[in-house]
Design an enzyme around this catalytic site. Sequence first.
Site, PDB file in Angstrom:
ATOM      1  N   ASP A  13       0.605  -1.248  -0.034  1.00  0.00           N
ATOM      2  CA  ASP A  13      -0.054  -0.065  -0.061  1.00  0.00           C
ATOM      3  C   ASP A  13       0.996   1.359  -0.009  1.00  0.00           C
ATOM      4  O   ASP A  13       0.425   2.426   0.632  1.00  0.00           O
ATOM      5  CB  ASP A  13      -1.113   0.010   1.013  1.00  0.00           C
ATOM      6  CG  ASP A  13      -1.814  -1.176   1.311  1.00  0.00           C
ATOM      7  OD1 ASP A  13      -2.294  -1.738   0.286  1.00  0.00           O
ATOM      8  OD2 ASP A  13      -1.655  -1.873   2.602  1.00  0.00           O
ATOM      9  N   LYS A  16       1.789   2.277  -4.977  1.00  0.00           N
ATOM     10  CA  LYS A  16       2.549   1.446  -6.110  1.00  0.00           C
ATOM     11  C   LYS A  16       1.804   1.934  -7.401  1.00  0.00           C
ATOM     12  O   LYS A  16       2.302   2.246  -8.429  1.00  0.00           O
ATOM     13  CB  LYS A  16       2.939   0.169  -6.096  1.00  0.00           C
ATOM     14  CG  LYS A  16       3.823  -0.248  -5.068  1.00  0.00           C
ATOM     15  CD  LYS A  16       4.073  -1.922  -5.321  1.00  0.00           C
ATOM     16  CE  LYS A  16       2.873  -2.573  -4.911  1.00  0.00           C
ATOM     17  NZ  LYS A  16       2.608  -2.661  -3.395  1.00  0.00           N
ATOM     18  N   GLY A  40      -4.725  -4.960  -4.454  1.00  0.00           N
ATOM     19  CA  GLY A  40      -5.651  -3.925  -4.946  1.00  0.00           C
ATOM     20  C   GLY A  40      -5.054  -2.515  -4.999  1.00  0.00           C
ATOM     21  O   GLY A  40      -4.394  -2.085  -4.299  1.00  0.00           O
ATOM     22  N   HIS A  41      -5.318  -1.908  -6.078  1.00  0.00           N
ATOM     23  CA  HIS A  41      -5.009  -0.372  -6.482  1.00  0.00           C
ATOM     24  C   HIS A  41      -5.846   0.249  -6.917  1.00  0.00           C
ATOM     25  O   HIS A  41      -6.408  -0.187  -7.924  1.00  0.00           O
ATOM     26  CB  HIS A  41      -3.476  -0.350  -6.755  1.00  0.00           C
ATOM     27  CG  HIS A  41      -3.168  -0.789  -7.889  1.00  0.00           C
ATOM     28  ND1 HIS A  41      -2.284  -2.032  -8.191  1.00  0.00           N
ATOM     29  CD2 HIS A  41      -3.476  -0.371  -9.260  1.00  0.00           C
ATOM     30  CE1 HIS A  41      -2.262  -2.013  -9.403  1.00  0.00           C
ATOM     31  NE2 HIS A  41      -2.874  -1.172 -10.053  1.00  0.00           N
ATOM     32  N   GLN A 223       1.815  -6.533  -3.471  1.00  0.00           N
ATOM     33  CA  GLN A 223       2.232  -6.563  -2.137  1.00  0.00           C
ATOM     34  C   GLN A 223       3.540  -5.838  -1.983  1.00  0.00           C
ATOM     35  O   GLN A 223       3.873  -4.783  -2.824  1.00  0.00           O
ATOM     36  CB  GLN A 223       2.409  -7.974  -1.694  1.00  0.00           C
ATOM     37  CG  GLN A 223       1.140  -8.634  -1.395  1.00  0.00           C
ATOM     38  CD  GLN A 223       0.402  -9.426  -2.707  1.00  0.00           C
ATOM     39  OE1 GLN A 223       0.940  -9.946  -3.608  1.00  0.00           O
ATOM     40  NE2 GLN A 223      -0.890  -8.881  -3.036  1.00  0.00           N
ATOM     41  N   THR A 298      -7.608  -0.965   0.307  1.00  0.00           N
ATOM     42  CA  THR A 298      -8.357  -1.029  -1.009  1.00  0.00           C
ATOM     43  C   THR A 298      -9.318  -2.194  -1.087  1.00  0.00           C
ATOM     44  O   THR A 298     -10.263  -2.239  -1.636  1.00  0.00           O
ATOM     45  CB  THR A 298      -7.560  -1.002  -1.986  1.00  0.00           C
ATOM     46  OG1 THR A 298      -6.364   0.002  -1.970  1.00  0.00           O
ATOM     47  CG2 THR A 298      -8.299  -0.538  -3.646  1.00  0.00           C
ATOM     48  N   THR A 299      -8.741  -3.350  -0.785  1.00  0.00           N
ATOM     49  CA  THR A 299      -9.111  -4.872  -0.756  1.00  0.00           C
ATOM     50  C   THR A 299     -10.046  -5.123   0.417  1.00  0.00           C
ATOM     51  O   THR A 299     -11.225  -5.538   0.202  1.00  0.00           O
ATOM     52  CB  THR A 299      -7.996  -5.909  -0.933  1.00  0.00           C
ATOM     53  OG1 THR A 299      -7.289  -5.602  -2.115  1.00  0.00           O
ATOM     54  CG2 THR A 299      -8.548  -7.106  -1.037  1.00  0.00           C
ATOM     55  N   GLY A 301     -10.857  -2.800   3.072  1.00  0.00           N
ATOM     56  CA  GLY A 301     -11.144  -1.522   3.905  1.00  0.00           C
ATOM     57  C   GLY A 301     -10.817  -1.403   5.285  1.00  0.00           C
ATOM     58  O   GLY A 301     -11.191  -0.594   5.955  1.00  0.00           O
ATOM     59  N   ASP A 332       3.146  14.861   1.428  1.00  0.00           N
ATOM     60  CA  ASP A 332       2.193  16.031   1.690  1.00  0.00           C
ATOM     61  C   ASP A 332       1.511  15.659   3.183  1.00  0.00           C
ATOM     62  O   ASP A 332       1.032  16.481   3.956  1.00  0.00           O
ATOM     63  CB  ASP A 332       1.327  16.217   0.605  1.00  0.00           C
ATOM     64  CG  ASP A 332       0.649  14.898   0.133  1.00  0.00           C
ATOM     65  OD1 ASP A 332       1.353  14.096  -0.188  1.00  0.00           O
ATOM     66  OD2 ASP A 332      -0.764  14.771   0.261  1.00  0.00           O
ATOM     67  N   VAL A 414       3.475  14.223  -3.983  1.00  0.00           N
ATOM     68  CA  VAL A 414       3.042  15.439  -2.960  1.00  0.00           C
ATOM     69  C   VAL A 414       1.495  15.570  -3.176  1.00  0.00           C
ATOM     70  O   VAL A 414       1.011  16.574  -2.544  1.00  0.00           O
ATOM     71  CB  VAL A 414       3.504  16.674  -3.536  1.00  0.00           C
ATOM     72  CG1 VAL A 414       5.080  16.602  -3.153  1.00  0.00           C
ATOM     73  CG2 VAL A 414       3.343  17.070  -5.098  1.00  0.00           C
TER      74      VAL A 414
HETATM   75  P1  IMP Z   1      -2.597 -13.158   2.508  1.00  0.00           P
HETATM   76  O1  IMP Z   1      -1.726 -12.625   1.170  1.00  0.00           O
HETATM   77  O2  IMP Z   1      -4.147 -12.976   2.072  1.00  0.00           O
HETATM   78  O3  IMP Z   1      -2.125 -14.584   2.715  1.00  0.00           O
HETATM   79  O4  IMP Z   1      -2.143 -12.095   3.583  1.00  0.00           O
HETATM   80  C1  IMP Z   1      -1.160 -12.418   3.940  1.00  0.00           C
HETATM   81  C2  IMP Z   1      -0.608 -11.005   4.616  1.00  0.00           C
HETATM   82  O5  IMP Z   1      -0.194 -10.092   3.616  1.00  0.00           O
HETATM   83  C3  IMP Z   1      -1.693 -10.193   5.611  1.00  0.00           C
HETATM   84  O6  IMP Z   1      -0.803  -9.467   6.554  1.00  0.00           O
HETATM   85  C4  IMP Z   1      -2.235  -9.165   4.463  1.00  0.00           C
HETATM   86  O7  IMP Z   1      -2.714  -8.213   5.032  1.00  0.00           O
HETATM   87  C5  IMP Z   1      -0.926  -8.811   3.940  1.00  0.00           C
HETATM   88  N1  IMP Z   1      -1.255  -8.575   2.328  1.00  0.00           N
HETATM   89  C6  IMP Z   1      -1.583  -9.374   1.236  1.00  0.00           C
HETATM   90  N2  IMP Z   1      -1.789  -8.585   0.208  1.00  0.00           N
HETATM   91  C7  IMP Z   1      -1.471  -7.381   0.439  1.00  0.00           C
HETATM   92  C8  IMP Z   1      -1.419  -6.096  -0.273  1.00  0.00           C
HETATM   93  O8  IMP Z   1      -1.636  -6.015  -1.419  1.00  0.00           O
HETATM   94  N3  IMP Z   1      -1.189  -4.872   0.498  1.00  0.00           N
HETATM   95  C9  IMP Z   1      -0.998  -4.918   1.910  1.00  0.00           C
HETATM   96  N4  IMP Z   1      -0.849  -6.147   2.504  1.00  0.00           N
HETATM   97  C10 IMP Z   1      -1.321  -7.467   1.983  1.00  0.00           C
END
Ligand code: IMP
Length: 425
Positions: A13, A16, A40-41, A223, A298-299, A301, A332, A414
Amino acid sequence: MPSSIVIGSQWGDEGKGKVIDILASQAEVVVRSQGGNNAGHTVVNNGVTYKLHVVPSGILYPDTLCLIGAGVVIDPKNFLEELQMLKDKNISTKNLKIDPRTHVVMPWHILLDGLSEQFRGNSDIGTTKRGIGPAYMDKYERCGIRMYDLVHPEIFRQKALSTGALKNKIITEVYGGEAFDLEAVIAEYTEYGRQLASYVDDVSVLTYEANKAGKTILFEGAQATLLDIDFGTYPYVTSSHPVSGGVCTGTGVGPKMIDRIIGVAKAYTTRVGKGPFPSELNDEIGDKIRNIGGEFGTTTGRPRRTGWFDAVIVRHSVRVNGLDGLALNKLDTLCGLGDLKVCVAYKKPDGTVLKNFPAALEELDGVEPVYETLPGFTEDISGCRSFDELPETCKAYIRRVEELIECPVCMIGVGPDRTQTIERN
Ligand code: IMP
């Protein structure tokens, strides 16, 4: 630059999407190499908001080839919904290709993700419950169903019956859950396979050929480094390799193809789910960062945990990924917070100081972050478009970050808009 990788340098998050979107607008090919719809983005283009999970961001550009490599796992139901969302917004998916080697997230993976998290109780990982871990488990157990199988109904039927029987046994006998009606699953997923068949193509070959033809390729990471199965905060990690090396194995190309590797970080730190976070702020400043920075997943909430910039983890990312530059987002958000702190090391209860991120979580037990304090800023920087326009305090902050992480900051965010970016050579 012909081939660039963009990688998350913290716990995900980092924004990216914005950096990827800027680079995707210049790329002829965009490749995704790992993860699934746990990512998710949000991309805002011409005033329209797109929430992408698996489809590469290049999809918003009509001539860009979008590739999903072998290292990705695909939930076909969710993926088809994503494609429908794009079609509803008049975005063509004709340039999208999926490698036949990608593994399919089956409904039992999603159920088992939830059941195993429940079983862990207080020691749960905090997964996104999208079935990602169980799908990768099957891949390495060598009983997974791949995209090739899904689009060949007879092969799919045979594999779904055999792996499905095993999964039903685990679901009912280990967890006391309810078994899947395998015939119903096969009927439903065969239809998904039929709808996805035209997208299947060899992404390793397509990427290789594109590179040979001198095309500009962007490998977009999902990730982030600290969520890597080996180099992250195990076991609070995802089940793939979101590091630069994972791009090669997850696409099927050699490392010599890569010309530039860019990491993305926020000017502070966030994480979702459980696991260590030495510079976490459970106070008013942490709340302010969450609210000003809009730090909600995003994914899922979920509210994100927030903290000061941690140079130890970003330096770890610089090393693990071989970063050429860092895009530092959301500077910012730090406006008006008073003095800014940067974590430069961790102090263990016995007084030893850790400068490198340790291999095991036990090493982080009871550590205190060692902070350097830098002057903050109150000026509105959202209109700055060059490094020189930034207040001296911001410039000093960035220069100190560069020294600490041993990597140049090549982009500064920014504001949320694509144009609110300062690019530096
Ligand atoms: P999983 O990927 O659903 O197995 O989750 C494993 C860990 O990775 C958890 O702490 C999730 O919150 C974190 N995680 C997985 N995908 C993302 C992402 O796109 N952004 C931030 N954290 C993520």
